[in-house]
Design an enzyme around this catalytic site. Structure first.
Site, mmCIF file in Angstrom:
data_model
loop_
_atom_site.group_PDB
_atom_site.id
_atom_site.type_symbol
_atom_site.label_atom_id
_atom_site.label_comp_id
_atom_site.label_asym_id
_atom_site.label_seq_id
_atom_site.Cartn_x
_atom_site.Cartn_y
_atom_site.Cartn_z
ATOM 1 N N LYS A 1 -58.039 11.298 92.453
ATOM 2 C CA LYS A 1 -58.604 10.477 93.430
ATOM 3 C C LYS A 1 -57.856 11.298 95.159
ATOM 4 C CE LYS A 1 -58.808 6.834 90.236
ATOM 5 N NZ LYS A 1 -58.541 5.320 89.896
ATOM 6 N N TYR B 1 -69.252 3.552 89.756
ATOM 7 C CA TYR B 1 -67.900 2.137 89.655
ATOM 8 C C TYR B 1 -69.041 0.780 89.414
ATOM 9 C CZ TYR B 1 -63.484 5.255 90.097
ATOM 10 O OH TYR B 1 -62.744 5.715 90.523
ATOM 11 N N ASN C 1 -54.355 5.439 92.425
ATOM 12 C CA ASN C 1 -53.722 5.420 91.748
ATOM 13 C C ASN C 1 -53.651 6.654 91.073
ATOM 14 O OD1 ASN C 1 -56.016 5.180 90.389
ATOM 15 N ND2 ASN C 1 -55.625 3.192 88.838
ATOM 16 N N HIS D 1 -58.171 9.038 87.834
ATOM 17 C CA HIS D 1 -59.351 8.874 87.369
ATOM 18 C C HIS D 1 -59.142 9.009 85.539
ATOM 19 C CE1 HIS D 1 -62.678 6.021 84.896
ATOM 20 N NE2 HIS D 1 -63.043 7.221 84.770
ATOM 21 N N GLU E 1 -69.541 9.795 82.461
ATOM 22 C CA GLU E 1 -68.701 9.939 83.625
ATOM 23 C C GLU E 1 -69.291 11.575 83.769
ATOM 24 O OE1 GLU E 1 -66.432 6.530 83.330
ATOM 25 O OE2 GLU E 1 -65.307 8.126 82.653
HETATM 26 P P1 CMP Z 1 -59.418 3.478 87.115
HETATM 27 O O1 CMP Z 1 -59.029 2.714 85.839
HETATM 28 O O2 CMP Z 1 -59.459 5.039 87.571
HETATM 29 O O3 CMP Z 1 -60.820 3.130 87.300
HETATM 30 C C1 CMP Z 1 -61.223 1.698 87.881
HETATM 31 C C2 CMP Z 1 -60.117 1.317 89.397
HETATM 32 O O4 CMP Z 1 -59.756 0.363 89.993
HETATM 33 C C3 CMP Z 1 -58.951 1.430 88.612
HETATM 34 O O5 CMP Z 1 -58.526 3.067 88.047
HETATM 35 C C4 CMP Z 1 -58.060 1.108 90.077
HETATM 36 O O6 CMP Z 1 -57.831 2.538 90.998
HETATM 37 C C5 CMP Z 1 -59.139 0.353 90.624
HETATM 38 N N1 CMP Z 1 -58.037 -0.721 90.326
HETATM 39 C C6 CMP Z 1 -58.241 -1.673 89.085
HETATM 40 N N2 CMP Z 1 -58.112 -2.835 89.796
HETATM 41 C C7 CMP Z 1 -57.517 -3.338 90.304
HETATM 42 C C8 CMP Z 1 -56.027 -4.073 91.576
HETATM 43 N N3 CMP Z 1 -56.207 -4.808 90.250
HETATM 44 N N4 CMP Z 1 -56.772 -3.811 93.002
HETATM 45 C C9 CMP Z 1 -57.400 -2.694 93.251
HETATM 46 N N5 CMP Z 1 -57.374 -1.030 92.163
HETATM 47 C C10 CMP Z 1 -57.977 -2.178 91.507
#
Ligand code: CMP
Length: 140
Positions: A11, A51, A114, A117, A128
């Site tokens: 990311k 998303y 984070n 993905h 995806e």
């Molecule tokens: P990912 O699981 O790759 O895809 C969905 C994304 O939503 C997740 O990673 C995070 O980057 C984002 N995400 C999930 N929960 C939260 C949250 N509580 N606040 C902000 N972003 C979130």
């Protein structure tokens, strides 16, 4: 032995922080074969479509703004038990809860930013992967 596939993105936060090489090294060291790889940037339209499942969540706008702010690395990975094993390798969504040595523990900064993905099912891995790569870009 059944090889199967998962889809990943490095990311924008991890790209900005210079972690592309270290993350790809962790992925290949864990036994994943890279069968497709692309350095690209999501448009707003791409991110909203990718998303769409999260569109009712309170963090949706934050998520699409973050995911479009800079380039990403998209990849399709092959390994036995790829989806599950990759989710173990990357760790919990929230890096504060991620296990020691996982990619998110090492490189992520927050639950939103984070670092990586990982697909959550074989079905989503196929959807995806096809979102980012045509058949002739996959070297399986
Ligand atoms: P990912 O699981 O790759 O895809 C969905 C994304 O939503 C997740 O990673 C995070 O980057 C984002 N995400 C999930 N929960 C939260 C949250 N509580 N606040 C902000 N972003 C979130």
């Amino acid at each position: 032995m059944t090889e199967n596939k998962t889809f990943t993105m490095i990311k924008p936060d991890a790209v900005e922080n210079g972690h592309i090489g270290a993350i790809l090294e962790k992925i290949t060291a864990a036994g994943f074969k890279i069968v497709a790889l692309k350095y690209t940037q999501l448009s707003l339209r791409d991110a909203k479509e990718f998303y769409a499942v999260h569109k009712e969540r309170p963090f949706f706008e934050e998520l699409v703004t973050f995911m479009t702010r800079g380039p990403i690395v998209a990849a399709i990975l092959e390994k036995e038990n790829a989806v599950e094993d990759f989710r173990v390798l990357i760790g919990a969504t929230n890096p504060a809860e991620a296990a020691e040595g996982t990619i998110r523990k090492l490189f992520a900064t927050s639950i939103g930013e984070n670092a990586v993905h990982g697909s959550d099912s074989d079905e989503n891995a196929a959807i995806e992967g096809a979102f980012h790569f045509s058949g002739r870009e996959v070297y399986a």
